[in-house]
Design a protein around this motif. Structure first.
Motif, PDB file in Angstrom:
ATOM      1  N   UNK A 156       0.835  -1.198   0.000  1.00 37.24           N
ATOM      2  CA  UNK A 156       0.000   0.000   0.000  1.00 37.24           C
ATOM      3  C   UNK A 156       0.874   1.254   0.000  1.00 37.24           C
ATOM      4  N   UNK A 157       1.937   1.243   0.815  1.00 37.13           N
ATOM      5  CA  UNK A 157       2.810   2.413   0.873  1.00 37.13           C
ATOM      6  C   UNK A 157       3.599   2.595  -0.420  1.00 37.13           C
ATOM      7  N   UNK A 158       3.865   1.511  -1.144  1.00 37.49           N
ATOM      8  CA  UNK A 158       4.501   1.651  -2.451  1.00 37.49           C
ATOM      9  C   UNK A 158       3.574   2.353  -3.428  1.00 37.49           C
ATOM     10  N   UNK A 159       2.279   2.058  -3.349  1.00 37.48           N
ATOM     11  CA  UNK A 159       1.305   2.791  -4.161  1.00 37.48           C
ATOM     12  C   UNK A 159       1.307   4.275  -3.780  1.00 37.48           C
ATOM     13  N   UNK A 160       1.341   4.559  -2.482  1.00 39.62           N
ATOM     14  CA  UNK A 160       1.385   5.941  -2.019  1.00 39.62           C
ATOM     15  C   UNK A 160       2.648   6.634  -2.534  1.00 39.62           C
ATOM     16  N   UNK A 161       3.794   5.940  -2.466  1.00 39.63           N
ATOM     17  CA  UNK A 161       5.046   6.522  -2.953  1.00 39.63           C
ATOM     18  C   UNK A 161       4.960   6.829  -4.442  1.00 39.63           C
ATOM     19  N   UNK A 162       4.328   5.947  -5.206  1.00 41.21           N
ATOM     20  CA  UNK A 162       4.174   6.186  -6.634  1.00 41.21           C
ATOM     21  C   UNK A 162       3.319   7.401  -6.930  1.00 41.21           C
ATOM     22  N   UNK A 163       2.265   7.597  -6.127  1.00 41.81           N
ATOM     23  CA  UNK A 163       1.393   8.757  -6.311  1.00 41.81           C
ATOM     24  C   UNK A 163       2.117  10.040  -5.894  1.00 41.81           C
ATOM     25  N   UNK A 164       2.881   9.972  -4.793  1.00 41.94           N
ATOM     26  CA  UNK A 164       3.548  11.156  -4.255  1.00 41.94           C
ATOM     27  C   UNK A 164       4.807  11.538  -5.030  1.00 41.94           C
ATOM     28  N   UNK A 165       5.348  10.620  -5.826  1.00 42.16           N
ATOM     29  CA  UNK A 165       6.614  10.896  -6.513  1.00 42.16           C
ATOM     30  C   UNK A 165       6.536  12.153  -7.372  1.00 42.16           C
ATOM     31  N   UNK A 166       5.384  12.391  -7.970  1.00 38.72           N
ATOM     32  CA  UNK A 166       5.230  13.543  -8.861  1.00 38.72           C
ATOM     33  C   UNK A 166       5.515  14.855  -8.132  1.00 38.72           C
ATOM     34  N   UNK A 167       5.182  14.921  -6.856  1.00 41.06           N
ATOM     35  CA  UNK A 167       5.438  16.157  -6.119  1.00 41.06           C
ATOM     36  C   UNK A 167       6.937  16.418  -5.998  1.00 41.06           C
ATOM     37  N   UNK A 369       8.658   5.575   1.051  1.00 42.24           N
ATOM     38  CA  UNK A 369       9.711   4.695   0.551  1.00 42.24           C
ATOM     39  C   UNK A 369      10.252   3.783   1.655  1.00 42.24           C
ATOM     40  N   UNK A 370      10.453   4.324   2.834  1.00 40.35           N
ATOM     41  CA  UNK A 370      10.969   3.522   3.948  1.00 40.35           C
ATOM     42  C   UNK A 370       9.992   2.406   4.296  1.00 40.35           C
ATOM     43  N   UNK A 371       8.707   2.750   4.399  1.00 44.40           N
ATOM     44  CA  UNK A 371       7.704   1.741   4.745  1.00 44.40           C
ATOM     45  C   UNK A 371       7.549   0.694   3.647  1.00 44.40           C
ATOM     46  N   UNK A 378       9.013  -6.750  -0.634  1.00 42.53           N
ATOM     47  CA  UNK A 378       9.743  -5.712  -1.365  1.00 42.53           C
ATOM     48  C   UNK A 378       9.572  -5.838  -2.878  1.00 42.53           C
ATOM     49  N   UNK A 379       9.505  -7.068  -3.402  1.00 41.29           N
ATOM     50  CA  UNK A 379       9.318  -7.222  -4.839  1.00 41.29           C
ATOM     51  C   UNK A 379       7.918  -6.764  -5.250  1.00 41.29           C
ATOM     52  N   UNK A 380       6.927  -7.176  -4.502  1.00 40.27           N
ATOM     53  CA  UNK A 380       5.569  -6.719  -4.780  1.00 40.27           C
ATOM     54  C   UNK A 380       5.454  -5.206  -4.659  1.00 40.27           C
ATOM     55  N   UNK A 381       6.144  -4.636  -3.681  1.00 37.63           N
ATOM     56  CA  UNK A 381       6.136  -3.180  -3.524  1.00 37.63           C
ATOM     57  C   UNK A 381       6.772  -2.499  -4.726  1.00 37.63           C
ATOM     58  N   UNK A 405      -3.023  -4.018  -7.345  1.00 37.59           N
ATOM     59  CA  UNK A 405      -3.405  -5.378  -7.718  1.00 37.59           C
ATOM     60  C   UNK A 405      -2.200  -6.175  -8.230  1.00 37.59           C
ATOM     61  N   UNK A 406      -1.377  -5.552  -9.087  1.00 33.09           N
ATOM     62  CA  UNK A 406      -0.205  -6.246  -9.626  1.00 33.09           C
ATOM     63  C   UNK A 406       0.784  -6.599  -8.521  1.00 33.09           C
ATOM     64  N   UNK A 407       1.000  -5.679  -7.595  1.00 37.16           N
ATOM     65  CA  UNK A 407       1.917  -5.955  -6.496  1.00 37.16           C
ATOM     66  C   UNK A 407       1.438  -7.091  -5.612  1.00 37.16           C
ATOM     67  N   UNK A 408       0.133  -7.130  -5.337  1.00 35.03           N
ATOM     68  CA  UNK A 408      -0.418  -8.223  -4.533  1.00 35.03           C
ATOM     69  C   UNK A 408      -0.230  -9.574  -5.224  1.00 35.03           C
ATOM     70  N   UNK A 409      -0.499  -9.625  -6.535  1.00 33.70           N
ATOM     71  CA  UNK A 409      -0.356 -10.887  -7.271  1.00 33.70           C
ATOM     72  C   UNK A 409       1.092 -11.352  -7.288  1.00 33.70           C
TER      73      UNK A 409
END
Length: 422
Positions: A156-167, A369-371, A378-381, A405-409
């Motif tokens: 979930x935090x990897x998804x958040x990091x992906x969304x926040x990266x643009x900032x 990123x830390x979380x 880590x691979x799914x993230x 979804x891809x990370x979970x799979x």
């Protein structure tokens, strides 16, 4: 040997295990609220509001313009997402004593902008109503919290990091393209954040804001268009039209975006700061407020990730809720004076907004990123992060959902040991 149970602990455990999370009781009185309020809370609430009222508002204006909405309809939309959601933000933050910023789904707005090219505005409003009803129904099942708890936090935090990266990348671009405005803001932020004593004197975010305002004033970059003299919002009650085409195209993507993507981001951000967001109650509230917002032509309500990250960027955890109250009250003011506020924001250079949002989100991006990459999954993230950053869309649903979804799979197949440990 007999032991006595701590009633406070029992109430807290019951609140967290009940179907609908109960707020602490009694609520914070005026004396405690004022005592917990400080310069850091005011600064964080103001920055959260400024972020919401700049870039995200531009998304609304772009979507409405592409769909041929009138200025009055767009002003009513902006009134709804600020004034109505400001009430919910201030009320929820005060009751639950944690920052709970409810605004509107930005990915959902983008989806709506695409649909307006072939759907009428009343048809889109009908989809808003059905989406709100579906969100309420899902929230009333009381299962949203349990479902969200099944998602591994690193993914979930990897998804958040992906969304926040643009900032972060927008911050770097702003320094390169408009150094006159961006550099003083970055310098002020770094200097005030380098020593705890400096930060107590003035919050780094507030210092960056003032430095940027001074740079704009000195260079004469503030250009206010005085042609529009209408400052006070005039919301329009608008009637929906229900068609299968609009419902099929918009309802499921909007619902997924609100519950999984946006509320998931908000919950993860708050959890990383030590707060336990009331997921079931928040889902029901999002549905009810989405219904109210649809009446004035506004997109669905959600528990936003970026704004909540700004509210918890600094200060004591037990006082974060006051930043949410400040943000909500200011949002109500912005809603009432939406035309004027939009004019003020559009009069500032783009680099000012990009730099302010970037420096404010640095700590949140670092924590994401830390979380995401410091322990298991880590691979799914990594897969989640890459798919989210790609901005790919499928079935009218944005990349953040598909990244999750891809990370979970991938983790389920290639990191099954981490699931067994949990």
């Amino acid at each position: 040997m007999t032991t006595t149970e701590d009633p406070t602990r029992s109430e807290d455990v019951h609140a967290r295990t009940a179907r609908f999370e109960r707020p602490p009781w009694p609520p914070a009185g005026p004396r405690r609220l004022i005592g917990d309020l400080g310069g850091t809370s005011v600064a964080n609430g103001l920055i959260g509001l400024i972020f919401s009222a700049t870039g995200p508002v531009a998304v609304i204006l772009a979507a409405g313009s592409a769909g041929g909405l009138s200025p009055a309809q767009m002003a009513s939309w902006i009134f709804g997402v600020f004034f109505l959601n400001g009430i919910l933000t201030a009320l929820a933050s005060w009751l639950y004593r944690q920052p709970l910023a409810f605004f509107w789904t930005i990915p959902g707005t983008i989806i709506v902008g695409g649909s307006l090219t072939h759907l009428s505005w009343p048809e889109v409003l009908g989809a808003f109503v059905v989406s709100g009803l579906l969100i309420v129904a899902l929230g009333l099942t009381g299962r949203v919290r349990q479902v969200m708890a099944m998602l591994p936090m690193p993914i979930v935090m990897a998804m958040v990091a992906g969304v926040f990266l643009k900032f972060g990348t927008d911050l770097v671009r702003a320094v390169g393209t408009d150094a006159v405005v961006a550099v003083p803001m970055v310098v002020a932020f770094v200097v005030l954040g380098s020593r705890a004593a400096f930060g107590r004197w003035m919050p780094p975010i507030l210092g960056a804001l003032l430095a940027g305002a001074a740079a704009i004033a000195v260079t004469g970059r503030f250009r206010l268009d005085g042609a529009n003299a209408h400052w006070i919002a005039a919301p329009m009650i608008q009637a929906p039209q229900f068609t299968w085409q609009a419902i099929t195209e918009l309802v499921i993507p909007l619902t997924i975006t609100v519950i999984v993507v946006q509320n998931g981001q908000g919950t993860a951000v708050l959890k990383s700061a030590g707060h336990a967001a009331p997921m079931n109650v928040a889902t029901v509230a999002c549905g009810i407020w989405s219904l109210a917002a649809s009446a004035v032509g506004a997109v669905s309500t959600c528990l936003t990730g970026p704004t909540n990250a700004l509210l918890v960027a600094s200060g004591q955890r037990t006082r974060h809720y006051t930043a949410g109250v400040v943000c909500g009250l200011l949002a109500m003011v912005v809603g009432l004076f939406a035309p004027l506020f939009v004019q003020l924001m559009l009069a500032t250079p783009v680099a000012f907004v990009a730099t302010l949002g970037g420096v404010a989100m640095l700590r949140a991006l670092q924590g994401s990123f830390v979380a995401a990459f410091s322990s298991r999954y880590t691979l799914g993230a990594l897969v989640t992060f890459l798919v989210t950053v790609s901005n790919v869309q499928f079935l009218n649903i944005g990349a953040a959902f598909w990244g999750l979804l891809a990370g979970l799979l991938v983790s389920r197949v290639m990191e099954s040991g981490d699931f067994r440990k949990d």
